[in-house]
Design a protein around this motif. Structure first.
Motif: not given
Lengths: 115, 114
Positions: B28-37, B44-52, B59-63
């Protein structure tokens, strides 16, 4: 705003030689990270600094790797002696602080090839 | 053993196609991030999600962050050649305490052909 600066960009050394990488974080960033990224893998944390103190170095191979951030700004990562398996990209990153609300910014990396 | 497993490892598609990349863990994570390299660059950070259950759009990306905060997905609609790169997920464990140390998966290498 200037990004995280790293040098050298590329380095080729023979095994058992030594190498040093330098990082200048974004101005004002208190937290600095060094990551190792082997080809085909994600970055692996080597060490995290908060100002000039070490927060986590549990995955740093201390028999050959060392890092310092003496004045809480620039940092150097040294490898001595290098092994073939140390060939990787060494990424430096920084953030304002150690909290989840602070974005981590990465440098372009220093590419090391050990032959 | 990888803390975060990403799939697929490689993806080669044509421009205009949709795709989904997955990031799974038993932790279980307290937060999770997506990066593009991109090649020769740092992540480079795209987004951080925190809540279940959280869903974020860029834009065209859904996390999406899983309800149990153990997994996440990235969906790209109508992929473009500019989306080409290595997509990395990184999670922060609650046990990290006062330090914030993202642990990265191996990444999904995406190539979008014109």
């Amino acid at each position: 705003e200037a990004g995280v600066a790293q040098s050298p960009r590329y380095k080729i050394i023979e095994k058992r030689q030594s190498v040093a990488f330098w990082c200048n974080p974004i101005s004002g960033h208190a937290t600095l990270y060094w990551y190792q990224q082997i080809l085909g893998q994600g970055p692996k944390l080597l060490i995290q600094f908060q100002n000039n103190g070490v927060v986590d170095d549990s995955q740093l191979p201390k028999d050959r790797f060392s890092a310092e951030r003496l004045k809480g700004v620039d940092s150097t990562l040294k490898i001595q002696p290098a092994k073939l398996e140390d060939s990787a990209v060494y990424l430096c990153a920084s953030s304002w602080g150690p909290n989840s609300g602070n974005t981590i910014y990465f440098g372009e990396g220093s590419w090391l090839t050990v032959v | 053993t990888q803390l975060l497993e990403q799939s697929p490892q490689f993806l080669s598609i044509q421009e205009g196609e949709n795709l989904t990349v997955y990031c799974n863990s038993s932790s279980v994570f307290s937060s999770l991030q997506w990066y593009r390299q991109e090649p020769g660059e740092g992540p480079v950070l795209l987004v951080t999600v925190v809540t279940g259950g959280e869903v974020k759009k860029l834009k065209r990306l859904t996390f999406q962050f899983g309800d149990a905060r153990k997994d996440s997905s990235l969906h790209i609609t109508a992929a473009q050649p500019g989306d080409t790169g290595l997509y990395l997920c990184a999670g922060v464990l609650p046990s990290s305490g006062g330090s914030y140390i993202p642990t990265f998966g191996r990444g999904t290498s995406l190539i979008v052909h014109p």
